[in-house]
Write a protein that holds these residues in place. Structure first.
Motif, PDB file in Angstrom:
ATOM      1  N   GLN A  78       0.823  -1.205   0.000  1.00 21.32           N
ATOM      2  CA  GLN A  78       0.000   0.000   0.000  1.00 21.32           C
ATOM      3  C   GLN A  78       0.865   1.266   0.000  1.00 21.32           C
ATOM      4  O   GLN A  78       2.034   1.250   0.380  1.00 21.32           O
ATOM      5  CB  GLN A  78      -0.952  -0.001   1.201  1.00 21.32           C
ATOM      6  CG  GLN A  78      -2.148  -0.909   1.006  1.00 21.32           C
ATOM      7  CD  GLN A  78      -3.408  -0.351   1.660  1.00 21.32           C
ATOM      8  OE1 GLN A  78      -3.662   0.849   1.655  1.00 21.32           O
ATOM      9  NE2 GLN A  78      -4.211  -1.246   2.218  1.00 21.32           N
ATOM     10  N   GLY A  79       0.236   2.362  -0.433  1.00 21.04           N
ATOM     11  CA  GLY A  79       0.947   3.613  -0.639  1.00 21.04           C
ATOM     12  C   GLY A  79       1.060   3.865  -2.131  1.00 21.04           C
ATOM     13  O   GLY A  79       1.094   2.911  -2.929  1.00 21.04           O
ATOM     14  N   TYR A  80       1.112   5.121  -2.548  1.00 22.07           N
ATOM     15  CA  TYR A  80       1.038   5.462  -3.969  1.00 22.07           C
ATOM     16  C   TYR A  80       2.126   4.771  -4.805  1.00 22.07           C
ATOM     17  O   TYR A  80       1.821   4.015  -5.737  1.00 22.07           O
ATOM     18  CB  TYR A  80       1.137   6.978  -4.129  1.00 22.07           C
ATOM     19  CG  TYR A  80       0.961   7.444  -5.563  1.00 22.07           C
ATOM     20  CD1 TYR A  80      -0.308   7.684  -6.084  1.00 22.07           C
ATOM     21  CD2 TYR A  80       2.059   7.640  -6.390  1.00 22.07           C
ATOM     22  CE1 TYR A  80      -0.484   8.098  -7.397  1.00 22.07           C
ATOM     23  CE2 TYR A  80       1.908   8.053  -7.702  1.00 22.07           C
ATOM     24  CZ  TYR A  80       0.631   8.285  -8.197  1.00 22.07           C
ATOM     25  OH  TYR A  80       0.473   8.684  -9.506  1.00 22.07           O
ATOM     26  N   ASP A  81       3.383   5.005  -4.474  1.00 25.38           N
ATOM     27  CA  ASP A  81       4.476   4.457  -5.292  1.00 25.38           C
ATOM     28  C   ASP A  81       4.543   2.943  -5.214  1.00 25.38           C
ATOM     29  O   ASP A  81       4.759   2.259  -6.232  1.00 25.38           O
ATOM     30  CB  ASP A  81       5.813   5.060  -4.865  1.00 25.38           C
ATOM     31  CG  ASP A  81       5.914   6.538  -5.203  1.00 25.38           C
ATOM     32  OD1 ASP A  81       5.263   6.960  -6.171  1.00 25.38           O
ATOM     33  OD2 ASP A  81       6.643   7.258  -4.491  1.00 25.38           O
ATOM     34  N   ALA A  82       4.364   2.389  -4.008  1.00 26.36           N
ATOM     35  CA  ALA A  82       4.431   0.937  -3.845  1.00 26.36           C
ATOM     36  C   ALA A  82       3.305   0.241  -4.610  1.00 26.36           C
ATOM     37  O   ALA A  82       3.505  -0.843  -5.169  1.00 26.36           O
ATOM     38  CB  ALA A  82       4.365   0.568  -2.365  1.00 26.36           C
ATOM     39  N   THR A  83       2.144   0.880  -4.663  1.00 24.73           N
ATOM     40  CA  THR A  83       1.018   0.300  -5.397  1.00 24.73           C
ATOM     41  C   THR A  83       1.320   0.241  -6.889  1.00 24.73           C
ATOM     42  O   THR A  83       1.020  -0.767  -7.560  1.00 24.73           O
ATOM     43  CB  THR A  83      -0.267   1.105  -5.147  1.00 24.73           C
ATOM     44  OG1 THR A  83      -0.643   0.959  -3.777  1.00 24.73           O
ATOM     45  CG2 THR A  83      -1.407   0.630  -6.033  1.00 24.73           C
TER      46      THR A  83
END
Length: 282
Positions: free
Chosen positions: A82-87
């Motif tokens: 989760q999280g913008y970049d990790a997604t």
């Protein structure tokens, strides 16, 4: 061969109402059983990064002698991504394993409120949809407050929320909220657990009356409620029998009898969304 009806999404797309789930299916088994599901008539397969079997599902997709637009594929962002970049990175890995250019439906697997990253994750899903890499975006295991947060922070409402739902845990309040917001309800663990609904006298009596199995009755009940439902089995006979639930028509009284089995929180079998922040789950 009969086919599953489709449930429309608010974004103009639609989803086959009866799908095939692969939670707890090992990767080396997934290609075979998903292939069997396609042969039985399923055109909707539900996987997740956290299941560890996207590569096996991808192999089944490549082996299937079916046009891509006839198959609906769902996957999910796991909590650890989760999280913008990790997604965004997780999505790339999912698509590589599935061997797809475009995904039909992508879900946030759990709200994980203690991590506080669901909004950033949702913004990544919105971006991927705007890029044309995902047709529809939704959630899994989200509570009413979690859904409200996504809408208030981004203005975008999920088209679908996949939640634990079976006769002992019918989620009436959440389903009413979904209906008011135009969110499709999808049921995971639709057959409850061994020793529970499958042996409940109400279910077995209705099954006997129709010459059906208890599992078929519970799937037909979900279908009658208008839910998308994704039963899972690795047994060839049950894969076929579950799909045949589409032919079973319950009466309004039978649907009401089954709905009355609801036990509230005592009927929950899976993790509670407010508490679960791990790496596994349906």
């Amino acid at each position: 061969m009969f086919t599953s009806p489709r449930i429309p999404f608010r974004d103009g797309h639609s989803i086959p109402q009866l799908g095939y789930g692969v939670w707890q299916v090992e990767d080396e088994v997934a290609a075979d059983v998903v292939g069997q599901a396609f042969e039985a008539g399923y055109r909707h397969v539900d996987t997740a990064r956290g299941y560890g079997n996207e590569a096996g599902v991808g192999q089944a997709l490549r082996s299937a002698d079916l046009p891509r637009d006839e198959i609906f594929v769902t996957s999910k962002v796991p909590n650890q991504d989760q999280g913008y970049d990790a997604t965004l990175a997780s999505f790339d890995a999912t698509m590589a394993d599935l061997g797809l250019e475009e995904l039909d439906l992508y879900l946030i697997h759990w709200p994980a409120p203690s991590a506080g990253m669901s909004v950033g994750t949702w913004k990544a899903l919105i971006e991927l949809q705007e890029q044309g890499r995902i047709r529809s975006i939704g959630t899994s295991n989200f509570r009413i407050e979690d859904l409200i947060k996504l809408e208030s922070e981004t203005g975008v409402v999920p088209v679908l929320n996949q939640v634990e739902l079976h006769p002992y845990f019918t989620q009436p309040e959440l389903r009413r909220f979904h209906s008011a917001k135009g969110i499709v309800t999808e049921s995971w663990s639709p057959l409850g657990q061994s020793g529970g609904e499958l042996e409940d006298p109400v279910i077995t009596q209705i099954a006997d009356a129709h010459g059906a199995t208890p599992a078929q009755v519970m799937i037909a009940w979900n279908l009658a409620l208008g839910n998308v439902v994704i039963p899972k089995s690795v047994t060839p006979e049950r894969i076929v029998a579950n799909f045949a639930s589409l032919e079973l028509r319950l009466t309004e009284d039978e649907v009401a009898q089954i709905s009355d089995l609801h036990k509230g929180e005592d009927g929950r079998r899976g993790k509670h969304p407010a508490e679960f922040a791990g790496h596994q789950g349906a």
